[in-house]
Write a protein that holds these residues in place. Sequence first.
Motif, mmCIF file in Angstrom:
data_model
loop_
_atom_site.group_PDB
_atom_site.id
_atom_site.type_symbol
_atom_site.label_atom_id
_atom_site.label_comp_id
_atom_site.label_asym_id
_atom_site.label_seq_id
_atom_site.Cartn_x
_atom_site.Cartn_y
_atom_site.Cartn_z
ATOM 1 N N GLU A 17 58.528 -16.306 36.838
ATOM 2 C CA GLU A 17 59.263 -17.291 36.044
ATOM 3 C C GLU A 17 58.811 -18.717 36.369
ATOM 4 O OE1 GLU A 17 63.364 -16.643 36.745
ATOM 5 O OE2 GLU A 17 63.447 -14.701 35.709
ATOM 6 N N PRO A 26 55.011 -20.974 34.359
ATOM 7 C CA PRO A 26 54.809 -22.048 33.361
ATOM 8 C C PRO A 26 54.799 -23.450 33.954
ATOM 9 C CG PRO A 26 56.362 -20.413 32.541
ATOM 10 C CD PRO A 26 56.132 -20.088 33.990
ATOM 11 N N ARG A 27 55.406 -23.644 35.129
ATOM 12 C CA ARG A 27 55.421 -24.974 35.746
ATOM 13 C C ARG A 27 54.122 -25.266 36.489
ATOM 14 N NH1 ARG A 27 60.403 -23.222 37.548
ATOM 15 N NH2 ARG A 27 59.681 -23.312 39.706
ATOM 16 N N GLN A 49 51.606 -30.038 32.327
ATOM 17 C CA GLN A 49 51.230 -28.825 31.601
ATOM 18 C C GLN A 49 50.189 -29.126 30.526
ATOM 19 O OE1 GLN A 49 55.269 -27.939 30.465
ATOM 20 N NE2 GLN A 49 55.420 -26.223 31.891
#
Length: 333
Positions: free
Chosen positions: A49, A52-53, A72
């Motif tokens: 989880e 994405p960071r 990002q």
Amino acid sequence: MSPNGSDLPRSQGAGGTPTSRRPMRRKLPQVLTAGLILATASGCSYNWEDFPRLGMPTPVTEEAPTILSLWQGSWAAALATGVLVWGLILWAVIFHRRSRTKVEVPPQTRYNMPIEALYTVTPLIIVSVLFYFTARDESKLLQISKKPAHTISVVGYQWSWGFNYIENVDGRAETGTKPAAELAVIPDRLQKEFPAGAEGVYDYGIPGTRNPQNGNPGPTLWLPKGEKVRFILTSRDVIHSFWVLPFLFKQDVFPGHNVNVFEVTATKEGTFRGKCAELCGVDHSRMLFNVKVVSPERYQQHLKELAEKGQTGYIPAGIEMTDSARNSESNQL
């Protein structure tokens, strides 16, 4: 001798059998599978989880998602560039290899204006786009409101931190009307925006200070959740850098020259880590602190607790400066 060389002797393996590359090709999938299993097994504790960071902590302020988005986007641009470059390299390696074309020396091209223009213009476009988004987000992050809910003077010194809470703790407007000598290094424009009647309280640390709740090293800076806080950064000796990890943001702390200012609004309660991000001397690694985000009511209670301990007023915020240097253009926001 046959034209294709079939009658030439072949190298012999163990037992006199001809050697072949096929066993190696058969082992390649097994080797790749083993490598994949090893890689996944070594990272089994990774929380997907968080992927994405891309290594960044979970944001805890209203401003931090802007920084995360820029991070990002930069990675996406780098990945796209990498895919293009590696794709062209692999394409040349596979489709222009000598064993496929049967050409010892391929045709040599001295000039190719379209390609030269491509690899000159494309990097300029990439850098320009990154510069635009960086400048846009930086301007947004450094915007200062006319009247923040709270103002905290952060003081860096070898080898810890001090925090001046510029607040009207006792609720009386007649107290704190005189400019505090300890805060004289702060530009006049910022002092005029201090809360009315602010007599202030303070807290400070040394390298051996510990957070009483979790034992983390360093003093603890308290912040109210959901309310805008202005940080005024000053130093008493050398250059430091104020960095709260989940803020995704840091600012340098200058002595006797420039006062950096920024504002954040915390969105999540909890205790978070902070540190100095500028090599400032022997014990730089011990310049740690904590940030505790609580409800506004608990924040006000903490200020009263500091006052009850006798920690009223302020600790000296920095090196003395002349009025012209203190109010110079570099300090105007």
